[in-house]
Design a protein around this motif. Structure first.
Motif, PDB file in Angstrom:
ATOM      1  N   TYR B  33      32.599  42.550  39.157  1.00  0.00           N
ATOM      2  CA  TYR B  33      32.854  41.300  38.902  1.00  0.00           C
ATOM      3  C   TYR B  33      33.137  40.598  40.289  1.00  0.00           C
ATOM      4  CZ  TYR B  33      32.935  41.575  33.836  1.00  0.00           C
ATOM      5  OH  TYR B  33      32.544  41.557  32.500  1.00  0.00           O
ATOM      6  N   PHE B  35      34.782  36.686  41.602  1.00  0.00           N
ATOM      7  CA  PHE B  35      35.689  35.602  41.328  1.00  0.00           C
ATOM      8  C   PHE B  35      35.877  34.504  42.653  1.00  0.00           C
ATOM      9  CE2 PHE B  35      37.013  37.243  37.002  1.00  0.00           C
ATOM     10  CZ  PHE B  35      36.833  38.713  37.379  1.00  0.00           C
ATOM     11  N   MET B  95      36.376  42.579  41.836  1.00  0.00           N
ATOM     12  CA  MET B  95      36.942  43.343  41.100  1.00  0.00           C
ATOM     13  C   MET B  95      35.765  44.678  40.685  1.00  0.00           C
ATOM     14  SD  MET B  95      38.210  43.136  36.962  1.00  0.00           S
ATOM     15  CE  MET B  95      36.807  43.710  36.594  1.00  0.00           C
ATOM     16  N   LEU B  97      34.868  47.557  38.152  1.00  0.00           N
ATOM     17  CA  LEU B  97      35.199  48.051  36.767  1.00  0.00           C
ATOM     18  C   LEU B  97      35.848  49.596  36.640  1.00  0.00           C
ATOM     19  CD1 LEU B  97      32.492  46.244  34.927  1.00  0.00           C
ATOM     20  CD2 LEU B  97      34.815  45.678  34.658  1.00  0.00           C
ATOM     21  N   THR B  99      37.897  51.057  38.791  1.00  0.00           N
ATOM     22  CA  THR B  99      39.302  51.211  39.269  1.00  0.00           C
ATOM     23  C   THR B  99      40.295  50.455  38.611  1.00  0.00           C
ATOM     24  OG1 THR B  99      38.759  49.740  41.194  1.00  0.00           O
ATOM     25  CG2 THR B  99      38.377  52.028  41.454  1.00  0.00           C
ATOM     26  N   ASN B 101      40.706  47.637  36.897  1.00  0.00           N
ATOM     27  CA  ASN B 101      40.659  46.272  37.184  1.00  0.00           C
ATOM     28  C   ASN B 101      41.433  45.978  38.143  1.00  0.00           C
ATOM     29  OD1 ASN B 101      39.300  46.088  34.677  1.00  0.00           O
ATOM     30  ND2 ASN B 101      40.398  44.572  33.967  1.00  0.00           N
ATOM     31  N   GLN B 102      41.288  46.519  39.275  1.00  0.00           N
ATOM     32  CA  GLN B 102      42.044  46.216  40.584  1.00  0.00           C
ATOM     33  C   GLN B 102      41.211  45.050  41.345  1.00  0.00           C
ATOM     34  OE1 GLN B 102      43.471  48.762  43.745  1.00  0.00           O
ATOM     35  NE2 GLN B 102      43.537  50.769  42.051  1.00  0.00           N
ATOM     36  N   PHE B 103      41.851  43.903  41.785  1.00  0.00           N
ATOM     37  CA  PHE B 103      41.194  43.028  42.364  1.00  0.00           C
ATOM     38  C   PHE B 103      41.408  43.069  43.971  1.00  0.00           C
ATOM     39  CE2 PHE B 103      40.504  38.856  39.733  1.00  0.00           C
ATOM     40  CZ  PHE B 103      40.217  39.751  38.683  1.00  0.00           C
TER      41      PHE B 103
END
Lengths: 113, 115
Positions: B33, B35, B95, B97, B99, B101-103
């Motif tokens: 993702y 953002f 992000m 998926l 790991t 949800n690490q940003f």
């Protein structure tokens, strides 16, 4: 629904002191995170948790500790504070699903002198 | 590790005009993702828009839209009809998926809307 709350908002520490930054979320999110934001920089991940009892290191974990005994709470512990830990600290949470974005708390400004 | 690059530290735009903020990222993953977050002087991080990598259609939220170029690993934010309240730091985030949800955040672009 308060979202993500952090306390305190501001704190000044002397070198070598310890403190705990509190973070609570009421959205039943399974993932929680701690970031630090240095002036003019983006956020760097300190620690994260994918559920109660499970924590893991992020990019900059040295000098910090975390625990996650409940879904709601994710405190960050600073031991032996150093000037390099002067920063703004953000807690965030998310729920892995169709909307995985993170929701942030208002931040804690910490100064170590 | 993933890297996110925002090459414009500061930008300005006249009120009611359109501005585009750039973001590039580096990853070998296919499922992720992207953002854009806004951080006004209050310091609160506010989600502006989200894009799923598997969707070809660019995301739109009112005056905010993105230009997602997956092959080029580019994710720019367009703000139309800029308003004084849009003045803020804007952070691009990635992000993965796989790991937890690490940003990964870029270093931000400071946008000033000029009356």
């Amino acid at each position: 629904n308060a979202g993500v709350t952090q306390t305190p908002k501001f704190r000044i520490l002397k070198i070598g002191q310890s403190m705990t930054l509190q973070c609570t979320q009421d959205m039943n999110h399974n993932y929680m995170y701690w970031y630090r934001q240095d002036p003019g920089m983006g956020l760097k991940l300190i620690y994260y948790s994918v559920g109660a009892g499970i924590t893991d290191k992020g990019e900059v974990p040295n000098g910090y500790n975390v625990s996650r005994s409940t879904t709601e709470d994710f405190p960050l512990r600073l031991e032996l504070a150093a000037p390099s830990q002067t920063s703004v600290y953000f807690c965030a949470s998310s729920y892995m699903g169709r909307a995985p974005e993170q929701y942030f708390g208002p931040g804690t400004r910490l100064t170590v002198t | 590790a993933q890297t996110v690059t925002q090459s414009q530290p500061e930008m300005s735009v006249q009120e009611a005009e359109t501005v585009t903020l750039s973001c590039t990222y580096d990853t070998s993953e296919n499922n992720y993702y992207l953002f854009w977050y806004k951080q006004p002087p209050s310091r609160q991080m506010i989600l502006v828009i989200r894009q799923e990598a598997y969707k070809q259609q660019n995301a739109t939220e009112n005056r905010f839209s993105v230009n997602f170029q997956k092959a080029a690993k580019s994710f720019s934010l367009k703000i139309s009809d800029s308003q004084l309240g849009d003045t803020a730091m804007y952070f691009c985030a990635f992000m993965n998926l796989s790991t937890g949800n690490q940003f990964y955040f870029g270093t931000g672009t400071s946008l000033t809307v000029i009356p």
